[in-house]
Scaffold this motif. Structure first.
Motif, PDB file in Angstrom:
ATOM      1  N   SER A  23       0.845  -1.186   0.000  1.00 43.00           N
ATOM      2  CA  SER A  23       0.000   0.000   0.000  1.00 43.00           C
ATOM      3  C   SER A  23       0.882   1.237   0.000  1.00 43.00           C
ATOM      4  O   SER A  23       2.072   1.170   0.299  1.00 43.00           O
ATOM      5  N   THR A  25       1.735   5.294  -1.838  1.00 38.01           N
ATOM      6  CA  THR A  25       1.612   6.207  -2.966  1.00 38.01           C
ATOM      7  C   THR A  25       2.937   6.322  -3.698  1.00 38.01           C
ATOM      8  O   THR A  25       3.989   6.439  -3.069  1.00 38.01           O
ATOM      9  N   ILE A  27       4.326   8.821  -6.788  1.00 36.91           N
ATOM     10  CA  ILE A  27       4.031   9.994  -7.610  1.00 36.91           C
ATOM     11  C   ILE A  27       5.176  10.178  -8.587  1.00 36.91           C
ATOM     12  O   ILE A  27       6.343  10.073  -8.198  1.00 36.91           O
ATOM     13  N   ALA A 154       2.181   0.890  -9.927  1.00 38.91           N
ATOM     14  CA  ALA A 154       1.275   1.803  -9.252  1.00 38.91           C
ATOM     15  C   ALA A 154       0.434   2.519 -10.279  1.00 38.91           C
ATOM     16  O   ALA A 154       0.971   3.093 -11.223  1.00 38.91           O
ATOM     17  N   ARG A 156      -2.038   5.428 -11.410  1.00 34.67           N
ATOM     18  CA  ARG A 156      -2.433   6.790 -11.069  1.00 34.67           C
ATOM     19  C   ARG A 156      -3.614   7.190 -11.931  1.00 34.67           C
ATOM     20  O   ARG A 156      -3.529   7.121 -13.145  1.00 34.67           O
TER      21      ARG A 156
END
Length: 157
Positions: A23, A25, A27, A154, A156
């Motif tokens: 889990s 983030t 970016i 990941a 987005r």
């Protein structure tokens, strides 16, 4: 899909364990060629497909995941190298011990298109692959070398 593999290599045997319990983030700014990551892996969910070994891995005699399951990585610097390669530095925490690690990450951004939409990806897709070789004793873990290889894709929006 997010996927983490842990590879243990010793003189007496090698194995790979896998989990999708990741889990956090990631970016990425493609114009600036930089980004950041703040990820947590549930170490207790790592599976080598050998239940006896998995139980031992989680115990206080080895990784101690039964008591401290979280493996975290927080980037502190992401620097463009060339092509899809970026030098990533950050803090890796395992077994309650935090160390600075640096490695080269491959970062591939695929803008939303018919294929991503057909794959049920809402927006652009970001694929990140990076490996960190660490010495277990540096993290207060019994054993030899462990390579944590987050190869998460990941997504987005």
């Amino acid at each position: 899909m997010n996927l983490v593999t842990a590879e243990n290599e010793t003189d007496i045997g090698n194995f790979t364990a896998v989990t999708s319990k990741v889990s956090g983030t990631v970016i990425f700014d493609p114009a600036a060629r930089t980004g950041s990551a703040d990820l947590t892996v549930n170490g207790a969910s790592l599976s080598s497909r050998v239940p006896l070994r998995d139980g031992h891995m989680r115990s206080a005699d080895w990784f101690n995941f039964d008591t401290m399951p979280a493996i975290t990585f927080k980037s502190t610097r992401v620097q463009y190298v060339s092509g899809d390669n970026h030098r990533v530095t950050g803090t890796l925490t395992m077994n309650g011990v935090t160390r600075t690690v640096t490695s080269t990450a491959r970062v591939k951004l695929t803008p939303a298109n018919d294929l991503t939409r057909a794959s049920r990806i809402a927006g652009d897709a970001l694929a990140v692959s990076v490996g960190f070789s660490v010495k277990l004793s540096d993290f207060g873990v019994k054993g030899s070398w462990l390579e944590l290889c987050p190869t998460g894709n990941a997504l987005r929006p």
